[in-house]
Motif scaffolding. Structure first.
Motif, short mmCIF file in Angstrom:
data_model
loop_
_atom_site.label_atom_id
_atom_site.label_comp_id
_atom_site.label_asym_id
_atom_site.label_seq_id
_atom_site.Cartn_x
_atom_site.Cartn_y
_atom_site.Cartn_z
N ILE A 26 0.84 -1.19 0.00
CA ILE A 26 0.00 0.00 0.00
C ILE A 26 0.88 1.25 0.00
N SER A 27 0.68 2.09 -1.00
CA SER A 27 1.35 3.39 -1.00
C SER A 27 0.62 4.31 -0.03
N THR A 28 1.27 5.35 0.40
CA THR A 28 0.66 6.21 1.42
C THR A 28 0.55 7.67 1.02
N SER A 29 1.06 8.07 -0.14
CA SER A 29 0.97 9.48 -0.51
C SER A 29 1.00 9.64 -2.02
N GLU A 35 4.97 18.32 -5.24
CA GLU A 35 4.14 18.83 -4.15
C GLU A 35 3.27 17.72 -3.60
N LEU A 36 3.26 17.56 -2.26
CA LEU A 36 2.42 16.56 -1.62
C LEU A 36 0.96 17.00 -1.70
N VAL A 37 0.10 16.17 -2.29
CA VAL A 37 -1.30 16.56 -2.46
C VAL A 37 -2.26 15.60 -1.75
N VAL A 38 -1.81 14.38 -1.47
CA VAL A 38 -2.64 13.40 -0.76
C VAL A 38 -1.74 12.57 0.14
N SER A 39 -2.20 12.32 1.36
CA SER A 39 -1.42 11.46 2.25
C SER A 39 -2.33 10.73 3.22
N VAL A 40 -2.10 9.43 3.36
CA VAL A 40 -2.81 8.62 4.35
C VAL A 40 -2.10 8.78 5.68
N PHE A 41 -2.79 9.37 6.66
CA PHE A 41 -2.10 9.56 7.94
C PHE A 41 -2.58 8.60 9.02
N LYS A 42 -3.64 7.84 8.72
CA LYS A 42 -4.07 6.81 9.68
C LYS A 42 -4.82 5.72 8.94
N LYS A 43 -4.56 4.46 9.33
CA LYS A 43 -5.26 3.31 8.77
C LYS A 43 -5.86 2.51 9.92
N ASP A 44 -7.11 2.15 9.80
CA ASP A 44 -7.78 1.36 10.84
C ASP A 44 -8.19 0.02 10.25
N HIS A 114 -6.28 26.35 5.53
CA HIS A 114 -5.27 25.46 6.12
C HIS A 114 -4.46 24.72 5.06
N GLN A 115 -4.70 25.04 3.78
CA GLN A 115 -4.11 24.22 2.73
C GLN A 115 -2.59 24.20 2.76
N ARG A 116 -1.96 25.28 3.19
CA ARG A 116 -0.50 25.35 3.07
C ARG A 116 0.20 25.31 4.43
N GLU A 117 -0.52 24.95 5.50
CA GLU A 117 0.13 24.99 6.80
C GLU A 117 0.43 23.62 7.38
N ILE A 118 0.25 22.58 6.58
CA ILE A 118 0.48 21.25 7.09
C ILE A 118 1.26 20.41 6.08
N TYR A 119 2.14 19.57 6.61
CA TYR A 119 2.88 18.64 5.75
C TYR A 119 2.72 17.25 6.35
N VAL A 120 2.33 16.29 5.54
CA VAL A 120 2.10 14.92 6.00
C VAL A 120 2.93 13.98 5.15
N GLU A 121 3.63 13.06 5.81
CA GLU A 121 4.41 12.05 5.11
C GLU A 121 4.20 10.73 5.82
N ASN A 122 3.56 9.81 5.10
CA ASN A 122 3.13 8.56 5.71
C ASN A 122 2.23 8.89 6.91
N GLU A 123 2.61 8.50 8.12
CA GLU A 123 1.79 8.81 9.29
C GLU A 123 2.40 9.94 10.11
N ASP A 124 3.39 10.62 9.60
CA ASP A 124 4.06 11.71 10.31
C ASP A 124 3.55 13.05 9.82
N THR A 125 3.32 13.96 10.76
CA THR A 125 2.72 15.26 10.44
C THR A 125 3.53 16.41 11.03
N ILE A 126 3.70 17.45 10.23
CA ILE A 126 4.23 18.72 10.72
C ILE A 126 3.21 19.80 10.41
#
Length: 344
Positions: A26-29, A35-44, A114-126
């Motif tokens: 499974i890819s995550t982003s 530019e990062l446009v989609v990222s999975v930050f949690k999987k249940d 909020h579009q430009r104030e967050i960066y997500v990579e895999n499950e990690d967020t800034i």
């Protein structure tokens, strides 16, 4: 031997019958034009009605757009996808969800601001909390970063299009009032992350400093002595480990007993030198200090001088402060509200 063979065969059968989901990569982003446009930050995956929680830079408005994400990232078709745009990334803040059909959340809209104030990579967020003058920025991270995470921060800075950064302070809590609670900071010029010492590390370091002592030979060293006491008291309030607390308390008490008399002596020597020019003589006897000068014939001058020096004398634990207008005259004095030198 046969039982071992049967066991091996059973394992092979179980592996061959396992769900294809378990082997599906499974890819995550999704990144477009760098530019990062989609990222999975949690999987249940806890039940058959599993879910993905996905951050999107741009609003998705129908099932076809969500299915495109599902296809690109090879996400399970029977799992619900929840879409987020806001910087909280808390469950319940999704702006839409999709499984068999697409539905908007009536109480949570897509947050364009909020579009430009967050960066997500895999499950990690800034997340960018705020900025200050001189290139100071405050970042929330959903987990504590380590010294090795420099590249992650650098990618976030680039994605968030932050220019002129000097230092980024890192926080584990989403706060509107950043302050001393940061756990570390990223220094852009040096390209490194510095992590603040833990409470126990701070206590151990402080105990070591207290036991090594301090050389009091100037007013500056008296100020440093007082700073070490304040630091020790603060750590005592924060420490919930009785063994560490008792150890720190013993070291701090011993440190005070040794150095308060030396600090008072230094204060006396400095006052004696400075006030000589103003025709004031200073006397020290144990923990009692007396100022002698003709101007102290006036009660108003005595009272004004007392009010001016009282706090600094109490900080150094003088017991009394007195005033005379000549050498053998009556001493007007006040008892100061102080503890014994070793008391904390």
């Amino acid at each position: 031997m046969r039982s071992i063979i049967r066991f091996v065969i059973l394992v092979l059968i179980l592996l061959s019958c396992s769900s294809p989901y378990s082997r599906k990569k499974i890819s995550t982003s999704i990144i477009q034009d760098g530019e990062l446009v989609v990222s999975v930050f949690k999987k249940d995956f806890k039940n058959n009605r599993g879910s993905y929680h996905i951050w999107t830079k741009y609003e998705k408005k129908n099932k076809e757009q969500v299915d495109s994400i599902r296809s690109t990232l090879s996400l399970f078709s029977n799992y619900t996808i929840y879409l987020y745009s806001d910087s909280t990334l808390d469950e319940g803040h999704y702006y839409a969800y999709s499984q068999e059909y697409f539905k908007n959340n009536p109480i949570q809209k897509f947050a364009r601001n909020h579009q430009r104030e967050i960066y997500v990579e895999n499950e990690d967020t800034i997340m960018l909390l705020s900025s200050e003058p001189d290139g100071i920025y405050n970042f929330y991270t959903n987990k504590r970063l380590a010294k090795e995470d420099v590249s992650f921060i650098e990618k976030a800075i680039k994605a968030l299009k932050i220019n002129g950064m000097n230092t980024a302070f890192l926080y584990e809590e989403k706060t509107d009032n950043p302050g001393e609670e940061y756990y570390g900071y990223y220094y852009n010029n040096g390209k490194n992350i510095t992590i603040k010492a833990s409470l126990n590390e701070n206590i151990e370091s402080t105990i070591k400093d207290l036991n090594e002592g301090i050389k009091i030979n100037s007013i500056a060293s008296v100020i440093l002595f007082q700073d070490q006491i304040r630091k020790g008291k603060k750590l005592l309030l924060e420490c919930d480990n009785k063994t560490m607390r008792d150890k720190l308390q013993r070291s701090l008490s011993s440190f005070q007993k040794i150095n308060f008399p030396l600090a008072r002596k230094m204060y006396y020597n400095n006052a004696k030198e400075k006030l000589w020019e103003k025709n004031i003589e200073v006397k020290l006897s144990g923990r009692d200090i007396t100022f002698v000068g003709y101007m102290f014939a006036d009660n108003a001058t005595i009272n004004a001088t007392y009010e001016e020096v009282r706090q600094e004398l109490e900080d150094l634990r003088f017991k009394t402060v007195g005033f005379r207008w000549y050498e053998d005259g009556d001493r007007t004095y006040w008892k100061l509200n102080v503890k014994n030198d070793g008391d904390i």
